[in-house]
Design a protein around this motif. Structure first.
Motif, mmCIF file in Angstrom:
data_model
loop_
_atom_site.group_PDB
_atom_site.id
_atom_site.type_symbol
_atom_site.label_atom_id
_atom_site.label_comp_id
_atom_site.label_asym_id
_atom_site.label_seq_id
_atom_site.Cartn_x
_atom_site.Cartn_y
_atom_site.Cartn_z
ATOM 1 N N TYR A 112 -7.828 -18.786 6.755
ATOM 2 C CA TYR A 112 -7.077 -19.944 6.267
ATOM 3 C C TYR A 112 -5.597 -19.822 6.608
ATOM 4 O O TYR A 112 -4.905 -20.825 6.813
ATOM 5 C CB TYR A 112 -7.258 -20.089 4.755
ATOM 6 N N GLY A 113 -5.122 -18.587 6.673
ATOM 7 C CA GLY A 113 -3.712 -18.380 6.988
ATOM 8 C C GLY A 113 -2.882 -17.918 5.811
ATOM 9 O O GLY A 113 -1.655 -18.033 5.837
ATOM 10 N N ILE A 114 -3.534 -17.384 4.763
ATOM 11 C CA ILE A 114 -2.786 -16.768 3.674
ATOM 12 C C ILE A 114 -2.132 -15.500 4.217
ATOM 13 O O ILE A 114 -2.739 -14.744 4.980
ATOM 14 C CB ILE A 114 -3.715 -16.430 2.496
ATOM 15 N N ILE A 115 -0.900 -15.268 3.824
ATOM 16 C CA ILE A 115 -0.108 -14.156 4.369
ATOM 17 C C ILE A 115 -0.145 -12.982 3.395
ATOM 18 O O ILE A 115 0.191 -13.132 2.220
ATOM 19 C CB ILE A 115 1.335 -14.610 4.626
ATOM 20 N N GLU A 116 -0.538 -11.824 3.913
ATOM 21 C CA GLU A 116 -0.686 -10.634 3.071
ATOM 22 C C GLU A 116 0.671 -9.988 2.804
ATOM 23 O O GLU A 116 1.471 -9.780 3.718
ATOM 24 C CB GLU A 116 -1.611 -9.627 3.760
ATOM 25 N N VAL A 117 0.916 -9.669 1.539
ATOM 26 C CA VAL A 117 2.135 -8.978 1.132
ATOM 27 C C VAL A 117 1.768 -7.560 0.705
ATOM 28 O O VAL A 117 1.090 -7.360 -0.302
ATOM 29 C CB VAL A 117 2.842 -9.707 -0.027
ATOM 30 N N ARG A 118 2.191 -6.590 1.508
ATOM 31 C CA ARG A 118 1.978 -5.178 1.164
ATOM 32 C C ARG A 118 3.313 -4.604 0.726
ATOM 33 O O ARG A 118 4.151 -4.231 1.530
ATOM 34 C CB ARG A 118 1.413 -4.423 2.363
ATOM 35 N N ARG A 119 3.495 -4.541 -0.573
ATOM 36 C CA ARG A 119 4.816 -4.286 -1.141
ATOM 37 C C ARG A 119 5.381 -2.911 -0.793
ATOM 38 O O ARG A 119 6.586 -2.747 -0.684
ATOM 39 C CB ARG A 119 4.761 -4.457 -2.668
ATOM 40 N N ALA A 121 4.368 -0.867 1.895
ATOM 41 C CA ALA A 121 3.855 -0.390 3.182
ATOM 42 C C ALA A 121 4.928 -0.208 4.245
ATOM 43 O O ALA A 121 4.623 0.142 5.370
ATOM 44 C CB ALA A 121 2.774 -1.346 3.694
ATOM 45 N N GLY A 122 6.183 -0.476 3.915
ATOM 46 C CA GLY A 122 7.264 -0.161 4.835
ATOM 47 C C GLY A 122 7.591 -1.264 5.825
ATOM 48 O O GLY A 122 7.112 -2.402 5.747
ATOM 49 N N ALA A 123 8.406 -0.878 6.826
ATOM 50 C CA ALA A 123 8.965 -1.842 7.769
ATOM 51 C C ALA A 123 7.910 -2.508 8.639
ATOM 52 O O ALA A 123 8.022 -3.681 8.980
ATOM 53 C CB ALA A 123 10.006 -1.146 8.642
ATOM 54 N N SER A 124 6.877 -1.760 9.039
ATOM 55 C CA SER A 124 5.854 -2.346 9.916
ATOM 56 C C SER A 124 5.118 -3.482 9.212
ATOM 57 O O SER A 124 4.800 -4.504 9.835
ATOM 58 C CB SER A 124 4.862 -1.268 10.364
ATOM 59 N N ALA A 125 4.837 -3.313 7.911
ATOM 60 C CA ALA A 125 4.169 -4.364 7.151
ATOM 61 C C ALA A 125 5.073 -5.590 7.026
ATOM 62 O O ALA A 125 4.613 -6.728 7.112
ATOM 63 C CB ALA A 125 3.783 -3.858 5.772
ATOM 64 N N LEU A 126 6.383 -5.345 6.845
ATOM 65 C CA LEU A 126 7.316 -6.460 6.742
ATOM 66 C C LEU A 126 7.390 -7.229 8.056
ATOM 67 O O LEU A 126 7.406 -8.470 8.069
ATOM 68 C CB LEU A 126 8.700 -5.942 6.353
ATOM 69 N N ARG A 127 7.389 -6.516 9.182
ATOM 70 C CA ARG A 127 7.414 -7.198 10.484
ATOM 71 C C ARG A 127 6.146 -8.021 10.697
ATOM 72 O O ARG A 127 6.191 -9.134 11.220
ATOM 73 C CB ARG A 127 7.590 -6.167 11.601
ATOM 74 N N SER A 128 5.007 -7.459 10.289
ATOM 75 C CA SER A 128 3.748 -8.192 10.417
ATOM 76 C C SER A 128 3.770 -9.456 9.563
ATOM 77 O O SER A 128 3.334 -10.535 10.005
ATOM 78 C CB SER A 128 2.584 -7.290 9.996
ATOM 79 N N MET A 129 4.286 -9.344 8.350
ATOM 80 C CA MET A 129 4.384 -10.497 7.457
ATOM 81 C C MET A 129 5.280 -11.572 8.058
ATOM 82 O O MET A 129 4.978 -12.766 8.001
ATOM 83 C CB MET A 129 4.911 -10.057 6.095
ATOM 84 N N MET A 130 6.382 -11.147 8.670
ATOM 85 C CA MET A 130 7.288 -12.110 9.272
ATOM 86 C C MET A 130 6.652 -12.801 10.478
ATOM 87 O O MET A 130 6.855 -13.999 10.696
ATOM 88 C CB MET A 130 8.587 -11.426 9.683
ATOM 89 N N ARG A 131 5.861 -12.074 11.275
ATOM 90 C CA ARG A 131 5.175 -12.699 12.406
ATOM 91 C C ARG A 131 4.219 -13.787 11.919
ATOM 92 O O ARG A 131 4.174 -14.887 12.482
ATOM 93 C CB ARG A 131 4.412 -11.634 13.216
ATOM 94 N N GLU A 132 3.462 -13.476 10.875
ATOM 95 C CA GLU A 132 2.519 -14.450 10.336
ATOM 96 C C GLU A 132 3.249 -15.649 9.744
ATOM 97 O O GLU A 132 2.812 -16.798 9.888
ATOM 98 C CB GLU A 132 1.639 -13.789 9.278
ATOM 99 N N THR A 133 4.365 -15.380 9.085
ATOM 100 C CA THR A 133 5.132 -16.467 8.477
ATOM 101 C C THR A 133 5.699 -17.394 9.546
ATOM 102 O O THR A 133 5.617 -18.626 9.440
ATOM 103 C CB THR A 133 6.269 -15.891 7.618
ATOM 104 N N LYS A 134 6.254 -16.826 10.606
ATOM 105 C CA LYS A 134 6.817 -17.654 11.679
ATOM 106 C C LYS A 134 5.730 -18.424 12.416
ATOM 107 O O LYS A 134 5.953 -19.562 12.850
ATOM 108 C CB LYS A 134 7.606 -16.775 12.635
#
Length: 227
Positions: A112-119, A121-134
């Motif tokens: 569906y496109g829900i974005i996972e938040v791994r609180r 998990a560090g910088a790599s998880a944040l970059r992945s979240m930002m890619r999905e958000t963009k």
């Protein structure tokens, strides 16, 4: 009468939900986002119709902005979570990582496109979240977050999770705070009749310091607490 209304609501909503969930999981494994969206939209509308059995109505106040925005919505009850596709048009919501471990649901949420938040998990998880958000923004989808990170009882002002300010800084979008007052009526075993208000606050411009944006959003999403 309240008890009979609640029994009717639980039977209708959860009976129907079983069919929606099965359909959503099956369609997700076929990797079909469009039918999955239709199922989720229908599930949210089914919940809205079932609220009539409880003599609960939902009203929206305020005004939504034109164009892309980052929505920060108060979370008092399950109601605003299940109705997210009704309140917003094909939202890309952010959800905590634990929910993605639920068999079937986690896979459907990703399709569906829900974005996972791994609180943690560090910088790599944040970059992945930002890619999905963009990627969601590129599709014209609104980004929606529960900035407190979990359900909060009505009348309680919980601090915002740090991830909200980080997203606000990186997205460079106006934030639209959304207040709800679903808790007193809905977040209880025997739900009560009445009106749930969903209030869209004034958009807050990007680029503010963390302390200021958090304070302004916290005030805005709690504006219905005194009612």
């Amino acid at each position: 009468m309240i008890y009979l209304r609640n029994i009717a609501f639980y039977a209708a909503f959860y009976g129907g939900s079983a069919l929606y969930v099965i359909a959503a999981v099956l369609v997700s494994y076929l990797n079909r986002p469009r039918p999955l969206r239709a199922i989720c939209d229908s599930w949210g509308r089914w919940h809205r119709r079932c609220l009539a059995l409880l003599d609960i109505r939902v009203v929206e106040t305020g005004q939504r902005p034109e164009g892309l925005a980052f929505y920060a919505i108060k979370h008092e009850a399950f109601a605003e979570a299940i109705e997210m596709p009704v309140i917003f048009d094909y939202p890309a919501g952010l959800a905590k990582a634990e929910l993605f471990s639920i068999p079937g649901w986690g896979h459907a949420a990703r399709i569906y496109g829900i974005i996972e938040v791994r609180r943690d998990a560090g910088a790599s998880a944040l970059r992945s979240m930002m890619r999905e958000t963009k990627a969601a923004l590129a599709q014209g989808r609104p980004i929606v977050i529960f900035p407190e990170g979990t359900r909060v009882p009505h009348g309680v002002r919980a601090p915002l999770q740090s991830g909200f300010a980080a997203l606000y800084k990186m997205l460079k979008l106006p934030v639209v705070p959304v207040a709800v007052d679903s808790g007193p009526l809905y977040q209880r075993t025997w739900k009560r009749p009445g009106t749930i208000t969903v209030h869209f606050g004034e958009p807050i411009a990007p680029g503010l310091p963390r302390e200021e944006i958090e304070a302004r959003v916290l005030d805005a999403i709690n504006c219905l607490n005194s009612d």
